[in-house]
Design a protein around this motif. Structure first.
Motif, short mmCIF file in Angstrom:
data_model
loop_
_atom_site.label_atom_id
_atom_site.label_comp_id
_atom_site.label_asym_id
_atom_site.label_seq_id
_atom_site.Cartn_x
_atom_site.Cartn_y
_atom_site.Cartn_z
N VAL A 90 0.81 -1.22 0.00
CA VAL A 90 0.00 0.00 0.00
C VAL A 90 0.85 1.27 0.00
O VAL A 90 0.36 2.34 -0.38
CB VAL A 90 -0.99 0.02 1.19
CG1 VAL A 90 -2.05 -1.07 1.03
CG2 VAL A 90 -0.26 -0.13 2.52
N ILE A 91 2.10 1.18 0.45
CA ILE A 91 3.04 2.29 0.37
C ILE A 91 4.38 1.73 -0.08
O ILE A 91 4.85 0.73 0.46
CB ILE A 91 3.22 3.02 1.71
CG1 ILE A 91 1.91 3.63 2.19
CG2 ILE A 91 4.28 4.13 1.58
CD1 ILE A 91 2.00 4.29 3.56
N GLU A 92 5.01 2.39 -1.06
CA GLU A 92 6.33 1.98 -1.52
C GLU A 92 7.21 3.20 -1.67
O GLU A 92 6.81 4.20 -2.28
CB GLU A 92 6.25 1.23 -2.84
CG GLU A 92 7.61 0.70 -3.31
CD GLU A 92 7.51 -0.15 -4.56
OE1 GLU A 92 7.12 -1.32 -4.43
OE2 GLU A 92 7.81 0.38 -5.64
N VAL A 93 8.42 3.11 -1.10
CA VAL A 93 9.40 4.20 -1.16
C VAL A 93 10.63 3.71 -1.90
O VAL A 93 11.14 2.62 -1.62
CB VAL A 93 9.79 4.67 0.26
CG1 VAL A 93 10.88 5.72 0.19
CG2 VAL A 93 8.58 5.20 1.01
N GLN A 94 11.11 4.52 -2.82
CA GLN A 94 12.38 4.28 -3.49
C GLN A 94 13.38 5.30 -2.97
O GLN A 94 13.15 6.51 -3.06
CB GLN A 94 12.22 4.43 -5.01
CG GLN A 94 11.21 3.51 -5.64
CD GLN A 94 11.68 2.06 -5.66
OE1 GLN A 94 12.89 1.78 -5.61
NE2 GLN A 94 10.73 1.14 -5.73
N ALA A 95 14.49 4.81 -2.39
CA ALA A 95 15.48 5.70 -1.79
C ALA A 95 16.89 5.26 -2.16
O ALA A 95 17.13 4.11 -2.52
CB ALA A 95 15.32 5.72 -0.28
#
Length: 259
Positions: free
Chosen positions: A148-153
């Motif tokens: 439901v939430i995805e972060v690319q860092a």
């Protein structure tokens, strides 16, 4: 008809006493701009969004030996920065806006019980996981098995400093009357958390919210284009402190001015 006393979370879920200590949790805390109307809607009466319209999202997981009584777990939460409740860090030279718990997901029933009972945090089941490709980190929150939430860092082990201070967190602790329709308890809780952190260099490329249509948490998605207002990537030691009641909404439903 007599009222039935509230008996808390199911007795099969054991939670340790407050306070609890977390050691060296590798956190990814991202501040990003969100829609101000959505922030205003989620805050209880008396709290006002900070002028920066920032949501602070924290994602991390720990092993059992990194906590004093929680065991291991993973966590993601969304907090709204608020006016008039700053804390201080860096020997009192850095003001940090207060943060109101809007959404909180945890993989541990024990921590969910502790958070809900001890502090009124709206804790729900959810699992944070990560994948890495060199310095590229993908951090994902999954609920009911779906992302439901995805972060690319981009993350590094380059040490860029240390920091210590306090953070002021807030929650709206509510317990319903057993027969529904009214609140038996409605309190604004303040959680002052001392912390220290070893900071590492990092940057954020993208944040995607993919909640099912109509899910209320989708309202706190970043504005487009993405505006990252702050970033902390580091090893954080802190306490899950004891909450203190700073307002009782049953005694005063419409507090005058900001709390």
């Amino acid at each position: 008809m007599s009222k039935v006393p509230y008996r808390g979370m199911p007795p099969t879920i054991w939670a340790p006493e407050t306070p609890q200590l977390i050691r060296d949790a590798r956190m990814l805390i991202i501040g990003y701009e969100a829609d101000r109307a959505a922030l205003e809607e989620i805050l209880p009466t008396g709290l006002t969004p900070h002028a920066n319209n920032t949501v602070q999202m924290n994602m991390y997981e720990i092993e059992p030996d990194q906590s004093s009584g929680f065991g291991g777990f993973s966590l993601t939460y969304l907090t709204v920065e608020i006016e008039g409740h700053d804390s201080l860090a860096a020997d009192g030279n850095m003001a940090i806006p207060g943060r109101y718990f809007a959404y909180y997901w945890n993989s541990s029933p024990r921590v969910i019980s502790y958070a809900r009972e001890g502090a009124g945090i709206p804790a729900m089941p959810g699992v944070r996981s990560t994948t890495s490709d060199g310095n590229k980190l993908t951090s994902t929150l999954s609920v009911d098995g779906s992302p439901v939430i995805e972060v690319q860092a981009n993350v590094t082990d380059t040490h860029v400093g240390n920091l210590g201070g306090h953070l002021n967190y807030y929650s709206h602790r509510q317990i319903p009357e057993p027969f529904g329709g009214y609140a038996a308890l409605s309190q604004l809780i303040e959680l002052p958390l001392p912390f220290t952190v070893k900071l590492f260099d990092a940057s954020v490329d993208d944040i995607q919210f993919t909640f099912p249509e109509g899910h209320p948490a989708a309202r706190l998605a970043p504005t487009s284009p993405l505006n990252v207002t702050s970033l902390l990537y580091g090893d954080v030691t802190f306490t899950y402190s004891m909450g203190r009641v700073i307002h009782d909404y049953l005694e005063d439903p419409e507090p005058g001015g900001r709390l």
